[in-house]
Design a protein around this motif. Sequence first.
Motif, PDB file in Angstrom:
ATOM      1  N   GLN A  19      -1.948  -2.795   8.445  1.00 49.47           N
ATOM      2  CA  GLN A  19      -2.667  -2.454   8.815  1.00 49.47           C
ATOM      3  C   GLN A  19      -3.248  -1.649   9.800  1.00 49.47           C
ATOM      4  N   SER A  20      -2.572  -1.174  10.029  1.00 51.68           N
ATOM      5  CA  SER A  20      -2.928  -0.268  11.547  1.00 51.68           C
ATOM      6  C   SER A  20      -2.509   1.085  10.676  1.00 51.68           C
ATOM      7  N   VAL A  21      -1.536   1.104   9.593  1.00 52.30           N
ATOM      8  CA  VAL A  21      -1.630   2.464   9.186  1.00 52.30           C
ATOM      9  C   VAL A  21      -1.990   2.443   7.566  1.00 52.30           C
ATOM     10  N   ASN A  22      -3.185   1.722   7.539  1.00 55.04           N
ATOM     11  CA  ASN A  22      -3.588   1.233   5.983  1.00 55.04           C
ATOM     12  C   ASN A  22      -2.805   1.285   4.647  1.00 55.04           C
ATOM     13  N   TRP A  23      -1.671   0.840   5.442  1.00 53.85           N
ATOM     14  CA  TRP A  23      -0.256   0.178   3.999  1.00 53.85           C
ATOM     15  C   TRP A  23      -0.080   1.533   3.365  1.00 53.85           C
ATOM     16  N   VAL A  24       0.041   2.329   4.514  1.00 54.72           N
ATOM     17  CA  VAL A  24       0.737   4.008   4.513  1.00 54.72           C
ATOM     18  C   VAL A  24       2.215   4.056   4.601  1.00 54.72           C
ATOM     19  N   CYS A  25       2.992   4.390   4.088  1.00 53.43           N
ATOM     20  CA  CYS A  25       5.221   4.973   4.629  1.00 53.43           C
ATOM     21  C   CYS A  25       4.450   5.773   5.340  1.00 53.43           C
ATOM     22  N   GLY A  36      -2.520  -9.477  -2.810  1.00 55.58           N
ATOM     23  CA  GLY A  36      -2.925  -9.448  -4.198  1.00 55.58           C
ATOM     24  C   GLY A  36      -3.086  -8.281  -5.326  1.00 55.58           C
ATOM     25  N   GLU A  37      -2.420  -7.092  -4.523  1.00 57.29           N
ATOM     26  CA  GLU A  37      -2.921  -6.139  -5.477  1.00 57.29           C
ATOM     27  C   GLU A  37      -1.595  -5.551  -6.382  1.00 57.29           C
ATOM     28  N   GLY A  38      -1.783  -5.058  -7.238  1.00 58.81           N
ATOM     29  CA  GLY A  38      -0.515  -4.291  -8.051  1.00 58.81           C
ATOM     30  C   GLY A  38      -0.499  -4.984  -9.360  1.00 58.81           C
ATOM     31  N   LYS A  39      -1.608  -6.097  -9.731  1.00 58.87           N
ATOM     32  CA  LYS A  39      -1.908  -6.646 -10.802  1.00 58.87           C
ATOM     33  C   LYS A  39      -1.341  -5.327 -12.011  1.00 58.87           C
ATOM     34  N   GLY A  40      -0.719  -5.958 -13.097  1.00 60.62           N
ATOM     35  CA  GLY A  40      -0.515  -4.542 -14.550  1.00 60.62           C
ATOM     36  C   GLY A  40       0.380  -3.961 -13.646  1.00 60.62           C
ATOM     37  N   LEU A  41       0.665  -4.126 -12.840  1.00 61.10           N
ATOM     38  CA  LEU A  41       1.910  -3.089 -13.183  1.00 61.10           C
ATOM     39  C   LEU A  41       3.732  -4.034 -12.767  1.00 61.10           C
ATOM     40  N   SER A  42       4.315  -2.624 -13.781  1.00 58.56           N
ATOM     41  CA  SER A  42       5.566  -3.550 -13.465  1.00 58.56           C
ATOM     42  C   SER A  42       5.705  -3.879 -12.732  1.00 58.56           C
ATOM     43  N   THR A  43       7.579  -5.117 -13.345  1.00 59.85           N
ATOM     44  CA  THR A  43       7.935  -5.507 -11.489  1.00 59.85           C
ATOM     45  C   THR A  43       8.512  -4.211 -10.922  1.00 59.85           C
ATOM     46  N   ASP A  45       7.701  -1.369  -9.859  1.00 60.95           N
ATOM     47  CA  ASP A  45       6.964  -0.878  -9.644  1.00 60.95           C
ATOM     48  C   ASP A  45       6.502  -1.571  -8.351  1.00 60.95           C
ATOM     49  N   ARG A  46       5.800  -2.719  -8.748  1.00 55.14           N
ATOM     50  CA  ARG A  46       5.904  -3.409  -7.903  1.00 55.14           C
ATOM     51  C   ARG A  46       6.473  -3.614  -6.151  1.00 55.14           C
ATOM     52  N   TYR A  47       7.982  -3.897  -6.784  1.00 51.39           N
ATOM     53  CA  TYR A  47       9.088  -3.814  -6.009  1.00 51.39           C
ATOM     54  C   TYR A  47       8.632  -2.350  -5.039  1.00 51.39           C
ATOM     55  N   ARG A  48       9.233  -1.513  -5.778  1.00 48.95           N
ATOM     56  CA  ARG A  48       9.208   0.286  -4.809  1.00 48.95           C
ATOM     57  C   ARG A  48       7.349   0.309  -4.603  1.00 48.95           C
ATOM     58  N   LEU A  49       6.397  -0.586  -3.829  1.00 43.90           N
ATOM     59  CA  LEU A  49       5.273  -0.120  -3.949  1.00 43.90           C
ATOM     60  C   LEU A  49       4.560  -1.040  -2.797  1.00 43.90           C
ATOM     61  N   ARG A  50       5.993  -2.086  -2.279  1.00 42.13           N
ATOM     62  CA  ARG A  50       5.455  -3.601  -1.326  1.00 42.13           C
ATOM     63  C   ARG A  50       6.068  -2.526   0.010  1.00 42.13           C
ATOM     64  N   ASN A  67       9.232   0.285  17.837  1.00 41.39           N
ATOM     65  CA  ASN A  67       9.849  -0.376  17.506  1.00 41.39           C
ATOM     66  C   ASN A  67       9.790  -0.564  16.420  1.00 41.39           C
ATOM     67  N   LEU A  68       9.080  -0.612  15.904  1.00 44.74           N
ATOM     68  CA  LEU A  68       8.120  -1.009  14.719  1.00 44.74           C
ATOM     69  C   LEU A  68       7.981   0.105  13.662  1.00 44.74           C
ATOM     70  N   MET A  69       8.515   0.502  12.310  1.00 45.80           N
ATOM     71  CA  MET A  69       7.936   1.252  11.595  1.00 45.80           C
ATOM     72  C   MET A  69       6.393   0.947  10.623  1.00 45.80           C
ATOM     73  N   ALA A  70       6.356   0.809   9.600  1.00 45.84           N
ATOM     74  CA  ALA A  70       6.157   0.461   8.550  1.00 45.84           C
ATOM     75  C   ALA A  70       6.424   1.146   7.049  1.00 45.84           C
ATOM     76  N   LEU A  71       7.342   1.160   6.129  1.00 43.55           N
ATOM     77  CA  LEU A  71       7.417   1.081   5.296  1.00 43.55           C
ATOM     78  C   LEU A  71       7.372   0.743   3.635  1.00 43.55           C
ATOM     79  N   CYS A  72       7.592   1.978   2.035  1.00 42.87           N
ATOM     80  CA  CYS A  72       7.201   1.057   1.978  1.00 42.87           C
ATOM     81  C   CYS A  72       9.450   0.563   1.047  1.00 42.87           C
ATOM     82  N   SER A  73       9.583  -0.006   0.930  1.00 47.27           N
ATOM     83  CA  SER A  73      11.036  -1.010  -0.268  1.00 47.27           C
ATOM     84  C   SER A  73      12.150   0.430  -0.093  1.00 47.27           C
TER      85      SER A  73
END
Length: 97
Positions: A19-25, A36-43, A45-50, A67-73
Amino acid sequence: MKNNRYSPDWPQLALQKKQSVNWVCERCGVQCLKPGEGKGLSTGDRYRLRMAVHHCDYDPSNNYPSNLMALCSPCHLYYHRRQRGNVTPGQLTLKFC
């Protein structure tokens, strides 16, 4: 199976970091999916954007904010692919449909 080196409040700490990075890698800048987001995306795409939260020193008991970084998969995989870490073999493989 969860690694027992994670603190009991890890889910809350990870959510706060995302939340602190507004879900941006923090590595590549991609906008990741919020719960709750990602309905309609392929599996794939959902994985890559997790979003995941990475321990820079690879120690899941060290939850200092620096020591913490928020990253896409894919970026999380990048950091772990040649490092010894707290992941089990295959845990961070990308699956494409």
